[in-house]
Design a protein around this motif. Structure first.
Motif, short mmCIF file in Angstrom:
data_model
loop_
_atom_site.label_atom_id
_atom_site.label_comp_id
_atom_site.label_asym_id
_atom_site.label_seq_id
_atom_site.Cartn_x
_atom_site.Cartn_y
_atom_site.Cartn_z
N ASP A 175 0.82 -1.21 0.00
CA ASP A 175 0.00 0.00 0.00
C ASP A 175 0.86 1.26 0.00
OD1 ASP A 175 -2.28 -1.53 0.02
OD2 ASP A 175 -2.66 -1.31 2.17
N ASN A 176 2.09 1.14 0.52
CA ASN A 176 2.97 2.30 0.59
C ASN A 176 4.06 2.25 -0.49
OD1 ASN A 176 2.37 4.11 3.14
ND2 ASN A 176 1.87 1.99 3.66
N HIS A 177 3.77 1.50 -1.55
CA HIS A 177 4.53 1.53 -2.80
C HIS A 177 5.94 0.94 -2.69
CE1 HIS A 177 1.18 4.01 -4.00
NE2 HIS A 177 1.49 4.91 -3.09
N TYR A 178 6.14 0.00 -1.78
CA TYR A 178 7.40 -0.74 -1.75
C TYR A 178 7.38 -1.78 -2.87
CZ TYR A 178 8.93 1.35 2.63
OH TYR A 178 9.37 2.24 3.59
N GLU A 179 8.54 -2.02 -3.46
CA GLU A 179 8.63 -2.88 -4.65
C GLU A 179 8.88 -4.34 -4.25
OE1 GLU A 179 11.57 -3.68 -8.50
OE2 GLU A 179 11.94 -1.97 -7.17
N PRO A 180 7.91 -5.25 -4.51
CA PRO A 180 8.12 -6.66 -4.19
C PRO A 180 9.00 -7.34 -5.23
CG PRO A 180 5.98 -6.38 -5.24
CD PRO A 180 6.57 -5.00 -5.09
N LEU A 181 9.85 -8.26 -4.77
CA LEU A 181 10.76 -8.97 -5.66
C LEU A 181 10.41 -10.45 -5.79
CD1 LEU A 181 14.12 -7.39 -4.45
CD2 LEU A 181 12.72 -6.71 -6.42
N SER A 182 10.01 -11.08 -4.68
CA SER A 182 9.62 -12.49 -4.71
C SER A 182 8.86 -12.82 -3.44
CB SER A 182 10.84 -13.41 -4.85
OG SER A 182 11.73 -13.25 -3.77
N LEU A 183 8.08 -13.89 -3.51
CA LEU A 183 7.29 -14.36 -2.36
C LEU A 183 7.67 -15.79 -2.02
CD1 LEU A 183 3.85 -12.97 -3.50
CD2 LEU A 183 4.75 -12.56 -1.20
N LEU A 184 7.59 -16.11 -0.74
CA LEU A 184 7.70 -17.49 -0.28
C LEU A 184 6.43 -17.80 0.48
CD1 LEU A 184 9.58 -20.01 0.00
CD2 LEU A 184 10.30 -19.06 2.20
N CYS A 185 5.71 -18.81 0.03
CA CYS A 185 4.34 -18.99 0.51
C CYS A 185 4.02 -20.47 0.67
CB CYS A 185 3.39 -18.34 -0.50
SG CYS A 185 1.65 -18.51 -0.14
N GLU A 186 3.44 -20.83 1.80
CA GLU A 186 2.95 -22.19 1.94
C GLU A 186 1.88 -22.45 0.88
OE1 GLU A 186 1.61 -23.24 5.83
OE2 GLU A 186 3.31 -22.22 6.80
#
Length: 263
Positions: free
Chosen positions: A48-59
């Motif tokens: 919401d505050n515009h940080y840039e996601p690079l990858s996710l680790l998710c069950e």
């Protein structure tokens, strides 16, 4: 892009497993620095505050559950997934709500930039406990503190645990490192209020203190408190009145009281 985790050494997983906090910060090339956010709620605040996601680790079970809306917002980044036990072996701990996200570190503004047009800021001097850093940021956001400055001897606010304890508040309040001496804040119009016990301290409800148009509240280390020089250079030395001969509060608790009273 869903990527099934089949090996703990699979390329792309280093940010969640083998890289230390110092390596993630990447001091040599700050623009390539990374931090980890944990749990869907905290990740959502970062997005919401515009940080840039690079990858996710998710069950795996969260891909169509708690993480579904996050994955939809992140575009075509890798979403590494596997069973709970495998991911716990990878990271060394059970994932909070089953989701981690690697984000690009932001480029920090200057002290002058983030303090422009502010009335109440906090200076964190030498606080190294990640839980306390997170709690101070959470109180700062809740009580309307407009900026946070940290000395280089303080813990990184984007440490994974600090981010989690703050519940994402580190993404809400502008912050940066303070490399100049504390009196430099006078040039920006601030009076400094050092939270410490001394013979010449004033009570936190002192009318003159509360009436200051611009105030920097200075919080010290968990053990020894603020350096003597910082106390000597402060415009005010401030105490919180206490009962039962209690002489001090945990720095995070003291910060919450100070922010409420002086907001």
């Amino acid at each position: 892009m869903i990527v099934e985790v089949k090996s703990l050494t699979q390329p792309g997983l280093e940010v969640f497993s083998t890289l230390t906090e110092a390596q993630l910060r990447n001091k040599l090339e700050p623009r390539k620095g990374i931090f980890i956010a944990e749990s869907p709620k905290v990740i959502q605040v970062a997005l919401d505050n515009h940080y840039e996601p690079l990858s996710l680790l998710c069950e795996r079970r969260h891909i169509e559950g708690d993480a579904a809306s996050i994955i939809a917002q992140c575009g075509d980044i890798p979403v590494y997934t596997g069973d709970r036990e495998l991911l716990a072996n990878l990271t060394g701990y059970q994932l909070t709500r089953g989701v981690l996200c690697a984000f690009r570190r932001p480029v920090l503004g200057s002290v002058a930039d983030i303090c422009r047009n502010t009335r109440r800021i906090v200076v964190i001097d030498g606080v190294v406990d990640t839980t306390n850093i997170g709690a101070i940021f959470r109180s700062a956001a809740a009580m309307g503190i407009e900026a946070v400055l940290l000395t280089r001897s303080s813990c990184d606010p984007l440490n994974r645990r600090a981010v989690r304890v703050s519940m994402g508040s580190v993404f809400l309040v502008p912050w940066t490192w303070l490399d100049a001496p504390m009196p430099s804040l006078h040039e920006l119009g601030f009076k400094t209020a050092a939270m410490a016990l001394s013979e010449d301290s004033v009570s936190i409800d002192n009318p003159q203190l509360m009436a200051e148009p611009q105030l920097a509240i200075v919080m010290g280390t968990e053990g020894d408190g603020l350096p003597k020089q910082t106390i000597a250079e402060a415009d005010y030395v401030v105490r919180i009145p206490m009962h039962h001969q209690v002489d001090s509060l945990n720095v995070a608790a003291a910060a919450a009281v100070a922010f409420w009273q002086l907001r």
